[in-house]
Motif scaffolding. Structure first.
Motif, short mmCIF file in Angstrom:
data_model
loop_
_atom_site.label_atom_id
_atom_site.label_comp_id
_atom_site.label_asym_id
_atom_site.label_seq_id
_atom_site.Cartn_x
_atom_site.Cartn_y
_atom_site.Cartn_z
N PRO A 75 -13.50 12.79 0.07
CA PRO A 75 -11.84 12.94 0.26
C PRO A 75 -11.73 13.70 1.64
N PHE A 76 -10.41 13.75 1.93
CA PHE A 76 -10.15 14.16 3.45
C PHE A 76 -9.93 15.52 3.22
N TYR A 77 -9.80 16.49 2.08
CA TYR A 77 -9.85 17.71 1.90
C TYR A 77 -10.98 18.49 1.82
N SER A 78 -12.22 17.55 1.70
CA SER A 78 -13.44 18.24 1.64
C SER A 78 -14.44 17.52 2.57
N THR A 79 -15.54 18.58 2.86
CA THR A 79 -16.70 18.21 3.59
C THR A 79 -17.78 17.68 2.60
N VAL A 80 -17.53 17.58 1.68
CA VAL A 80 -18.60 17.52 0.76
C VAL A 80 -18.58 16.13 -0.11
N PRO A 81 -19.37 15.48 -0.42
CA PRO A 81 -19.10 14.14 -1.22
C PRO A 81 -18.69 14.21 -2.67
N LEU A 82 -17.92 13.48 -3.41
CA LEU A 82 -17.53 13.85 -4.67
C LEU A 82 -18.80 13.93 -5.74
N GLY A 83 -19.81 13.22 -5.39
CA GLY A 83 -21.05 13.46 -6.49
C GLY A 83 -21.82 14.64 -6.43
N ASP A 84 -21.43 15.64 -5.44
CA ASP A 84 -21.94 16.97 -5.40
C ASP A 84 -21.07 17.85 -5.97
N PHE A 85 -20.17 17.54 -6.72
CA PHE A 85 -19.39 18.96 -7.53
C PHE A 85 -18.70 18.25 -8.50
N SER A 86 -18.28 18.96 -9.65
CA SER A 86 -17.68 18.34 -10.74
C SER A 86 -16.18 18.35 -10.89
N ASP A 87 -15.61 17.74 -11.56
CA ASP A 87 -14.06 17.53 -11.83
C ASP A 87 -13.45 18.81 -11.65
N ASN A 88 -13.98 19.71 -12.33
CA ASN A 88 -13.04 21.09 -12.47
C ASN A 88 -13.31 21.72 -11.18
N GLN A 89 -14.24 21.64 -10.29
CA GLN A 89 -14.39 22.31 -9.09
C GLN A 89 -13.43 21.61 -8.02
N GLU A 90 -13.45 20.22 -8.43
CA GLU A 90 -12.54 19.49 -7.03
C GLU A 90 -10.97 19.75 -7.52
N ASP B 228 0.69 -1.13 -0.16
CA ASP B 228 -0.11 0.03 0.02
C ASP B 228 0.83 1.21 -0.11
N MET B 229 1.70 1.32 -0.93
CA MET B 229 3.05 2.38 -0.85
C MET B 229 2.39 3.45 -1.83
N ASP C 215 -4.22 9.36 -0.12
CA ASP C 215 -4.88 8.64 0.88
C ASP C 215 -3.87 7.94 1.84
N THR C 216 -2.80 7.69 1.20
CA THR C 216 -1.74 6.81 1.97
C THR C 216 -0.60 7.58 2.09
N ASN D 103 1.53 15.52 -5.67
CA ASN D 103 0.36 14.73 -5.69
C ASN D 103 -0.87 15.44 -5.84
N TYR D 104 -0.99 16.56 -5.16
CA TYR D 104 -2.20 17.34 -5.12
C TYR D 104 -2.45 17.73 -6.75
#
Length: 300
Positions: A247-262, A146-147, A183-184, A195-196
């Motif tokens: 994800p750990f950097y958000s309080t909103v689930p991925l299904g609530d915003f777009s790729d570009n917003q993320e 899990d590297m 996440d690792t 990574n970001y």
């Protein structure tokens, strides 16, 4: 920075007087100071004093790592020098594995092979892709390591390679792998700005809307739950909780915003992480500038 370097060099001098190899010393020189020449000197001196094959193996894969990064700094027009450097990096990794099989040994062997392919051009890079993937799969599957760095390499492979029938490239698998990388990752000793930025760029290139993401993530969830082999399971990591994956950097689930917003969110988060470091390395400052420039294009 100067005080930090002086302190590290004092520790380096003290470590040179000791017969035992201090892996933390090498890792600090490499990650915290980017003092690759000093790390190389320390590793070579330590190898002569190593007391076991296991210790020698640990030194050798670190030599592979350090030589690879030193070679990264050679100008691209000096092809022969770059090939010689990456070849030495591969040799050190293989010598390490001959003494003891470790996930780090296989990871750096794969990284060196990938660099050699890149230097030799697209066709050679394609030919190196499957052997490289096999080595990384060994790291994650056989050792269950899990590297984080290995997930990053897998992500780049799947992102940069063409898809079927030429190769195995897949943008969605690449994004899942880089998500697992985040996440690792070590958030205590490293800023992880690369990574970001990598995830942000891949998301921007994919460009899914919020509604499409929600549907696709729900599809991924079922596949994620069924797979058991780590590298197969993580192809669907993005949808591990379906549209409710958060994800750990958000309080909103991925299904609530777009790729570009993320992507914009990731850049903002990375810059906030960078701002917490009072004495960043030059490479981190350079990466932060790249992130800021990319964020500006997203917000236009």
């Amino acid at each position: 920075m100067k005080k930090t370097i002086i302190a590290v060099l004092m520790l380096f001098a003290a470590a040179m007087l000791s017969a035992s190899f201090d892996s933390a010393m090498s890792d600090s020189l490499f990650y915290h100071e980017e003092a690759y020449a000093e790390d190389m000197e320390y590793l070579l001196a330590s190898y002569d004093e190593a007391e076991s094959d296991s210790e020698r193996a640990a030194i050798l894969w670190r030599l592979s790592r350090t030589v690879l990064y030193i070679t990264d700094g050679i100008p691209e027009d000096k092809k022969d020098e770059r090939l010689e450097g990456y070849g030495r990096s591969q040799q050190y990794a293989e010598e390490s594995l001959a003494l003891e099989e470790t996930p780090d040994g296989y990871h750096w062997q794969a990284s060196a092979i990938g660099r050699i392919g890149q230097v030799n051009g697209p066709l050679n890079s394609l030919s190196k892709a499957k052997p490289m993937r096999s080595l990384i799969e060994k790291v994650q599957n056989d050792f269950n390591a899990d590297m984080s760095d290995a997930w990053y390499v897998l992500s780049l492979l799947y992102n940069q390679l063409p898809g079927s029938p030429l190769s195995f490239g897949n943008d969605n698998f690449a994004i899942s792998y880089i998500r697992r990388c985040l996440d690792t990752q070590d958030n205590v000793n490293r800023l992880n700005l690369t990574n970001y930025l990598e995830l942000a760029q891949q998301l921007h290139d994919r460009g899914w809307s919020a509604s499409k993401r929600a549907k696709e993530l729900d599809k991924m969830q079922d596949k994620y739950e069924k797979e058991t082999i780590p590298t197969e399971k993580m192809k669907y990591y993005e949808g591990r909780d379906g549209r409710d994956t958060t994800p750990f950097y958000s309080t909103v689930p991925l299904g609530d915003f777009s790729d570009n917003q993320e992507a914009a969110m990731l850049c903002q988060y990375a810059l906030a992480v960078y701002a917490t470091d009072p004495d960043p390395l030059p490479s981190e400052t350079e990466r932060a500038s790249e992130i800021e420039a990319f964020l500006n294009t997203l917000l236009k």
